[in-house]
Design a protein around this motif. Sequence first.
Motif, PDB file in Angstrom:
ATOM      1  N   ALA A  22    -120.582  -6.325 101.687  1.00 27.61           N
ATOM      2  CA  ALA A  22    -120.734  -5.838 100.350  1.00 27.61           C
ATOM      3  C   ALA A  22    -119.576  -4.398 100.406  1.00 27.61           C
ATOM      4  O   ALA A  22    -119.302  -3.885 101.597  1.00 27.61           O
ATOM      5  N   ALA A  64    -123.484 -10.718 100.179  1.00 21.85           N
ATOM      6  CA  ALA A  64    -123.248  -9.685  99.161  1.00 21.85           C
ATOM      7  C   ALA A  64    -121.721  -9.452  98.838  1.00 21.85           C
ATOM      8  O   ALA A  64    -121.198  -8.392  98.274  1.00 21.85           O
ATOM      9  N   GLY A  67    -119.485  -7.970  96.065  1.00 21.62           N
ATOM     10  CA  GLY A  67    -120.361  -7.067  94.839  1.00 21.62           C
ATOM     11  C   GLY A  67    -120.307  -5.769  95.605  1.00 21.62           C
ATOM     12  O   GLY A  67    -119.936  -5.260  96.599  1.00 21.62           O
ATOM     13  N   LEU A 384    -127.607  -4.303  94.100  1.00 23.43           N
ATOM     14  CA  LEU A 384    -126.560  -5.037  94.460  1.00 23.43           C
ATOM     15  C   LEU A 384    -126.080  -5.602  92.945  1.00 23.43           C
ATOM     16  O   LEU A 384    -126.623  -6.192  92.437  1.00 23.43           O
ATOM     17  N   ILE A 385    -124.841  -5.057  92.725  1.00 23.01           N
ATOM     18  CA  ILE A 385    -124.123  -5.403  91.630  1.00 23.01           C
ATOM     19  C   ILE A 385    -123.216  -6.608  91.977  1.00 23.01           C
ATOM     20  O   ILE A 385    -122.077  -6.258  92.608  1.00 23.01           O
ATOM     21  N   ARG A 386    -123.347  -7.516  91.468  1.00 24.32           N
ATOM     22  CA  ARG A 386    -122.450  -8.695  91.692  1.00 24.32           C
ATOM     23  C   ARG A 386    -122.598 -10.047  90.628  1.00 24.32           C
ATOM     24  O   ARG A 386    -123.709 -10.265  90.438  1.00 24.32           O
ATOM     25  N   ASN A 387    -121.628 -10.473  90.372  1.00 21.16           N
ATOM     26  CA  ASN A 387    -121.811 -11.693  89.201  1.00 21.16           C
ATOM     27  C   ASN A 387    -120.788 -12.375  89.195  1.00 21.16           C
ATOM     28  O   ASN A 387    -119.487 -12.036  88.771  1.00 21.16           O
ATOM     29  N   ASP A 388    -120.464 -13.527  90.138  1.00 17.49           N
ATOM     30  CA  ASP A 388    -119.501 -14.468  90.061  1.00 17.49           C
ATOM     31  C   ASP A 388    -118.832 -15.145  88.941  1.00 17.49           C
ATOM     32  O   ASP A 388    -118.073 -15.721  88.453  1.00 17.49           O
ATOM     33  N   MET A 393    -115.841  -8.570  86.663  1.00 17.85           N
ATOM     34  CA  MET A 393    -116.170  -8.150  87.875  1.00 17.85           C
ATOM     35  C   MET A 393    -114.988  -8.548  89.315  1.00 17.85           C
ATOM     36  O   MET A 393    -115.151  -8.213  90.164  1.00 17.85           O
ATOM     37  N   ASP A 411    -124.920  -7.405  85.155  1.00 17.18           N
ATOM     38  CA  ASP A 411    -124.017  -7.654  86.567  1.00 17.18           C
ATOM     39  C   ASP A 411    -125.069  -7.323  87.581  1.00 17.18           C
ATOM     40  O   ASP A 411    -124.884  -7.454  88.846  1.00 17.18           O
ATOM     41  N   ASP A 413    -127.682  -7.855  90.288  1.00 15.88           N
ATOM     42  CA  ASP A 413    -127.677  -9.182  90.901  1.00 15.88           C
ATOM     43  C   ASP A 413    -129.258  -8.939  91.654  1.00 15.88           C
ATOM     44  O   ASP A 413    -130.155  -9.838  91.481  1.00 15.88           O
TER      45      ASP A 413
END
Length: 491
Positions: A22, A64, A67, A384-388, A393, A411, A413
């Motif tokens: 990450a 991660a 993210g 955890l900020i993650r957005n495929d 993003m 976003d 996650d």
Amino acid sequence: MTFNDPRPDELTTGRPILFRDATVLSMDPAVGLLDRGDVLVRGERIEAVGRDLEAPQDTAVVDASGGILMPGMVDTHRHMWQTALRGLGADWTLSQYFVFYYLNWGKIFRPEDIHAGNLLSAVDALDSGVTTTVDWSHGLQTPEHGDAAVEALRSVPGRFVLAYGNLLGAPWEWANAPEFRSFADRHFSSRDDMLGLQLAFDVTGDETFPEKAAFEAARELGLRVTTHAGVWGATGDDGIRLMWEHGFMTPDVTYVHSATLSEDSYQRIAASGGTVSVSAESEQNAGQGYPPTWRLRRYGIPASLSMDTSVWFSADLFSAMRATLSADRARDHLEAHAAGETVVHHKLRARDVVEWATIGGARVLGLDDRIGSLTPGKKADLVLIRNDRDPAMFPLLHPYGHVVYQAGRADVDTVLVGGTVVKYRHELVGVDVRRARDAVAATVEYARGTLGEEAWREAMEPEIPQRELIPNPYTYSAYRGEGVAVRHEES
């Protein structure tokens, strides 16, 4: 056994959890910002932060990559009970808010309505990556209302501080009543990392300083105080002066808003070690005053961020960070333009407001030795900020700026609180959203029926005052002669 990108059930069995690759915003100067960084969680604590960490046996490894991993956010002032009427006051002014809650309808809220609002607000906080929330709970008309607030907060796996208040009562009375002392003994006789207690009340500026007895109660019980200060037309410099003169300005006091104070008041807050909770979205809309971070920076007053109430505004700290940074920069530009100058370097940076939303909030609550940064040994409160699926993003170039201006609650996650996974791959874990929704639906039905349709409609659609437009000399509606335009009133 090591699990790669584990299922939710593989994260709830007590195994160590390793977040791999990450962008790590540790908010700890000794750790810094890490590209392709790892964070290892064991039990309720962060065990290690670094690159290419070795995964202990039985570790669940979370991918991660792409993210941002950061500390759980801290909201230092949220009237959680009012979430039961989320959005009702979108067009209110502060005066209309006061009329609704303080004069007309605050009294109708039953303990079950406090419970419903707190339950939904607590779930809402976790979903948006806020792992610690101060419940500025000024709807506690009776200890039974307080019991309901506590029950709701304890039923959700977040970290909370109940700031006990009663907007319909006198704090010097209720803070010293046997019923309140019994409530405090019943729920807070031992230290609890998941739920703390403060006193929440305002100082009106009455020269007799009746609030003295409430401050004395807080001191006797060893409790922090949070108070609305510098609110236009409600609380001002006289309240600050009285607190100073009677010796109640200490590092244990948080001043909410603090938007319309004099230089002398800011100096007293700074000298006493006080802190400020800024609710920029609220201050910009309701009229407490201009968001004060541009002043706080000049006096060296520690700041934190808060959302105030979702009866009006957003309920996440992404909105708070964005509103705060924009308001501060706008003020700098306005001041410069008034002096015939141009701002060529921003004083407040994106990293600063991310800090206020994390370790800054922890400092305000006296919890920075336990939460607020990704530091080995601290409690594992992290997001955890993650957005495929979100094109906003990508690419991830300026991580602090990305958190403030690009990312949003959708976003978020994964969320951990004390090492417990409460959200994973965009889904809440072990949280009953339907229960919160049903409870709030019952409160809305009750409140609407009690107010009546006319009052409900007036609350939803407050009167719009008549406004006269300034005459426009460049608008024409008639012609006289060939090619000659005239104003309508002359024709």
